[in-house]
Design a protein around this motif. Sequence first.
Motif, PDB file in Angstrom:
ATOM      1  N   GLU A 306      41.802  29.231  44.818  1.00  0.00           N
ATOM      2  CA  GLU A 306      41.562  28.576  43.526  1.00  0.00           C
ATOM      3  C   GLU A 306      42.143  29.401  42.382  1.00  0.00           C
ATOM      4  OE1 GLU A 306      40.571  25.664  42.915  1.00  0.00           O
ATOM      5  OE2 GLU A 306      39.848  25.065  44.893  1.00  0.00           O
ATOM      6  N   TRP A 331      47.862  21.294  50.356  1.00  0.00           N
ATOM      7  CA  TRP A 331      46.965  22.332  50.875  1.00  0.00           C
ATOM      8  C   TRP A 331      47.481  22.770  52.243  1.00  0.00           C
ATOM      9  CZ3 TRP A 331      41.396  20.155  49.565  1.00  0.00           C
ATOM     10  CH2 TRP A 331      41.275  20.088  48.157  1.00  0.00           C
ATOM     11  N   ALA A 344      36.284  19.878  56.972  1.00  0.00           N
ATOM     12  CA  ALA A 344      35.743  19.732  55.614  1.00  0.00           C
ATOM     13  C   ALA A 344      36.870  19.691  54.587  1.00  0.00           C
ATOM     14  CB  ALA A 344      34.785  20.883  55.309  1.00  0.00           C
ATOM     15  N   MET A 345      37.882  20.528  54.760  1.00  0.00           N
ATOM     16  CA  MET A 345      39.010  20.562  53.833  1.00  0.00           C
ATOM     17  C   MET A 345      39.799  19.264  53.907  1.00  0.00           C
ATOM     18  SD  MET A 345      39.883  22.736  51.554  1.00  0.00           S
ATOM     19  CE  MET A 345      39.151  24.247  52.180  1.00  0.00           C
ATOM     20  N   GLN A 346      39.981  18.756  55.124  1.00  0.00           N
ATOM     21  CA  GLN A 346      40.692  17.491  55.298  1.00  0.00           C
ATOM     22  C   GLN A 346      39.938  16.350  54.623  1.00  0.00           C
ATOM     23  OE1 GLN A 346      43.831  16.950  57.271  1.00  0.00           O
ATOM     24  NE2 GLN A 346      43.597  15.278  55.790  1.00  0.00           N
ATOM     25  N   ARG A 348      37.935  16.589  52.036  1.00  0.00           N
ATOM     26  CA  ARG A 348      38.101  16.738  50.582  1.00  0.00           C
ATOM     27  C   ARG A 348      39.456  16.199  50.131  1.00  0.00           C
ATOM     28  NH1 ARG A 348      37.375  22.702  48.707  1.00  0.00           N
ATOM     29  NH2 ARG A 348      38.177  21.722  46.806  1.00  0.00           N
ATOM     30  N   ALA A 349      40.493  16.525  50.885  1.00  0.00           N
ATOM     31  CA  ALA A 349      41.840  16.071  50.526  1.00  0.00           C
ATOM     32  C   ALA A 349      41.948  14.553  50.611  1.00  0.00           C
ATOM     33  CB  ALA A 349      42.874  16.728  51.442  1.00  0.00           C
ATOM     34  N   ASP A 350      41.283  13.968  51.609  1.00  0.00           N
ATOM     35  CA  ASP A 350      41.364  12.515  51.800  1.00  0.00           C
ATOM     36  C   ASP A 350      40.754  11.743  50.646  1.00  0.00           C
ATOM     37  OD1 ASP A 350      42.634  12.906  54.185  1.00  0.00           O
ATOM     38  OD2 ASP A 350      40.846  12.645  55.434  1.00  0.00           O
ATOM     39  N   ARG A 351      39.877  12.406  49.878  1.00  0.00           N
ATOM     40  CA  ARG A 351      39.235  11.723  48.750  1.00  0.00           C
ATOM     41  C   ARG A 351      40.117  11.699  47.499  1.00  0.00           C
ATOM     42  NH1 ARG A 351      34.508  14.359  50.912  1.00  0.00           N
ATOM     43  NH2 ARG A 351      34.732  16.118  49.474  1.00  0.00           N
ATOM     44  N   ASP A 352      41.244  12.393  47.528  1.00  0.00           N
ATOM     45  CA  ASP A 352      42.130  12.462  46.359  1.00  0.00           C
ATOM     46  C   ASP A 352      43.539  12.067  46.793  1.00  0.00           C
ATOM     47  OD1 ASP A 352      43.728  13.154  44.168  1.00  0.00           O
ATOM     48  OD2 ASP A 352      42.492  14.879  43.649  1.00  0.00           O
TER      49      ASP A 352
END
Length: 432
Positions: A306, A331, A344-346, A348-352
Amino acid sequence: MSKPPFQVDNSEASRVTRAWVLHPDIKSDPDRRPAEHGLAEAVALARALPELEVLGGEIVPLKTVRAGMLFGTGKIDEIHDALEEREIELVLVDGPVSPVQQRNLEKAWGVKLLDRTGLILEIFSDRAATREGVLQVEMAALSYQRTRLVRAWTHLERQRGGLGFVGGPGETQIEADRRAIDEQLVRLRRQLDKVVKTRALHRAARAKVPYPIVALVGYTNAGKSTLFNRLTGADVMAKDMLFATLDPTMRRVQLPDGPEVILSDTVGFISELPTELVAAFRATLEEVLAADVICHVRDISHPETEAQAQDVREIMASLGVREDRPSFEVWNKLDLLEPEARDAMQARADRDERVFAISALTGAGTEALLAAITAELQGVKHEHHLHLDFAEGRKRAWLFDHELVEAERQTDSGFDLTVRWTAQQEAQFERL
């Protein structure tokens, strides 16, 4: 090419220098980051120079900075003993060190010393390959050198690509000649002006090429070159090493079910970028300023991801890249995460829709990224040249009705036209 201003003696250039890294953890600094991450990055920076044997490093807690010595007397004595025990020849301080502090610490410890700016300049000089890159780094190094009257740069000889900060004779001689440096700066500026004019012509020529530009940017070692190689099939230097890429690389790529594009791989950013190198960054990032789509590649497995992303955004803004430029966050290094963290990271990415979780190493997720770039470029205009016979008046009228014609020349057989349109408009025209 002009004779480089910093040179290392031939007998010294091949010898490995034993180095130690110090990361001052200044408690009063409001922008301080976790010290262990800062030290890890500094050690990685030092190891980017092959002629250094980096034995390790340590965090040095500081309440305040001492004007003349940086550290307190007790800490200086303690570090001196540790350096002597390890037979250290070069100390790298991860932060700014004034010329007075440098001179005093070198005398107290009996070693050479380099601060963060000097180290980054050394790496850049070692890696610069293009004529412009070499000139920019030499100018940056001279500006830095001018304030430090502890080097005898006019007497050094260089074999490798570095600046001579790391090795070579003359470090204890105070013979730096400001007039000679100023004269060299004037000569370099003249040479650079010629290169800049040539680059402007190349940029104008590229503007006529009917290919959109997709630029990869990001923190150093985020995996841009690995992604570039996967998408283009090129063989750009891609290593787990800071500043593996310095000079920009461009390749033509055919997007699946989309247009051909120019993909540009750029130098990686880093926190606390030396001001002397901002101009060099600006010169190598003109493709980014002109890019139709920017892909901000992040090492999502890094604990400071970040903070690194924020550094990139701030540097991009300082270079004049507008926030409204079409862009995606990529990412990368998903393969380095544990399965649970990866999922979890995937998610998060799928939501944007502007974020894509990928692994440039394995290729996972790159197809979706390319599809998004293709969709984004459907609205990007590109230049095209075409010929219409006199009998194709309907097509010609359609082009003018849609205000797509940039230039037109009548010939014996019809019309030669230069049009600027989107991929969608081109497809509509082909269906006429």
